[in-house]
Design an enzyme around this catalytic site. Structure first.
Site, PDB file in Angstrom:
ATOM      1  N   SER A 100      40.355  34.128  40.011  1.00  0.00           N
ATOM      2  CA  SER A 100      41.717  34.643  40.166  1.00  0.00           C
ATOM      3  C   SER A 100      42.460  33.668  41.066  1.00  0.00           C
ATOM      4  O   SER A 100      41.837  32.889  41.798  1.00  0.00           O
ATOM      5  CB  SER A 100      41.670  36.031  40.825  1.00  0.00           C
ATOM      6  OG  SER A 100      42.953  36.450  41.255  1.00  0.00           O
ATOM      7  N   TYR A 160      38.156  42.089  47.363  1.00  0.00           N
ATOM      8  CA  TYR A 160      38.291  41.385  46.094  1.00  0.00           C
ATOM      9  C   TYR A 160      38.447  39.876  46.305  1.00  0.00           C
ATOM     10  O   TYR A 160      37.758  39.064  45.674  1.00  0.00           O
ATOM     11  CB  TYR A 160      39.502  41.937  45.347  1.00  0.00           C
ATOM     12  CG  TYR A 160      39.785  41.281  44.017  1.00  0.00           C
ATOM     13  CD1 TYR A 160      39.010  41.558  42.908  1.00  0.00           C
ATOM     14  CD2 TYR A 160      40.859  40.395  43.871  1.00  0.00           C
ATOM     15  CE1 TYR A 160      39.276  40.971  41.670  1.00  0.00           C
ATOM     16  CE2 TYR A 160      41.136  39.804  42.655  1.00  0.00           C
ATOM     17  CZ  TYR A 160      40.342  40.093  41.558  1.00  0.00           C
ATOM     18  OH  TYR A 160      40.623  39.490  40.346  1.00  0.00           O
TER      19      TYR A 160
END
Length: 290
Positions: free
Chosen positions: A139, A152
């Protein structure tokens, strides 16, 4: 000879789009998911009526025994994994102070250790054949740390570092590594981030939710990520890292334009200053709810 791909977390979102795109590109695709009996409905509905070479397999990347069973099942069918797409991932958020250790463990187990388990299962055959491709989906959060996404973000930073080390190790064996760095993509995960768990001690949670709300008004499709993966598989995209999505490179450049001190301070200005800065620096009109 038809190449074979395994996609983890393929029951929805980026994984689902990738399975379909790879199969339409002519690959034999194994779609791994935790509970096929209940989670395969989306995939089966999407490929119904199409003559696509897709097999759905049970695969829980959190469980080493499940990973081994999945790879053994593939090999027992006479196939070997030429391309591994490590897509399975979860998102958890909250302040570092208040998130339980179990939350950090849960995210790292899926997002970081999960890919390692699959890589270790796939690599021996890839090395034996002298060819292979491992695609790890991280990401922009693997390069841009922002509260309240510490669980995360930490897992994606870790997967970025692992991928770079892996690329060093496997190149002499004919195996390539690619990192996909999506920006904000229209997935269930992104939609969930729009739901703020307001904490007066840590207003960053409300701000992140509001930013995602604004971004998803012009949603970027999971198809964008699937297209990038197919381009890598087809040899049309080279290199280790691949930011994907309309906001991916702008996010990365935005972070790079700020010093560490500026970045930390920016997260601690007033709500009004934060919104004004986001509009000026990134062109986003974000509205904060009370």
């Amino acid at each position: 000879m038809k190449r074979t791909a395994l996609v983890t977390g393929s029951n929805r979102g980026i994984g689902l789009a990738t399975v379909i795109k790879l199969a339409r590109h002519g690959l034999k695709v194994f779609a791994g998911m935790r509970d096929p009996e209940t989670k395969s409905k989306n995939l089966l509905g999407s490929i119904s009526g199409d003559d696509l070479d897709v097999d759905i397999l049970e695969l829980d990347v959190n469980n080493e025994a499940s990973v081994k069973r999945c790879f053994a099942s593939i090999e027992s069918s006479g196939e070997k994994v030429d391309i591994l797409i490590n897509n399975a991932g979860i998102e958890r958020r909250g302040s570092v102070e208040k998130c339980p250790i179990s939350t950090f463990e849960e995210v790292m187990n899926t997002n970081y250790l999960g890919p390692i388990r699959c890589i270790q299962a796939a690599l021996p055959n890839m090395k034996e054949k002298g060819t292979g491709l491992i695609v790890n989906i991280t990401s922009v959060a693997g390069k841009v740390a922002a509260s309240p996404l510490a669980p995360y973000t930490a897992s994606k930073f870790a997967l970025e570092a692992l991928s770079e080390c892996l690329a060093h190790e496997v190149l002499p064996h004919g195996v390539k590594v690619a990192i996909i760095e999506p920006g904000i993509i229209a997935t269930d995960m992104a939609a969930d981030i729009t739901k703020a768990n307001y904490d007066p001690d840590y207003p960053q949670q409300n701000r992140m939710a509001a930013m995602f709300v604004e971004s998803l008004k012009s949603p970027a499709s999971t198809q964008i990520v699937a297209d990038a993966i197919v381009e890598i598989v087809a040899g049309k995209r080279e290199g280790l890292r691949h930011p994907v999505g309309p906001d991916a490179i702008p996010f990365l450049e935005w972070r790079e334009s700020k010093s560490d001190t500026e970045w930390v301070n920016w997260h601690n200005v007033t709500d009004e200053e934060w919104c004004e800065s986001l509009a000026k620096d990134f062109g986003m009109s974000v509205k904060l709810s009370g």
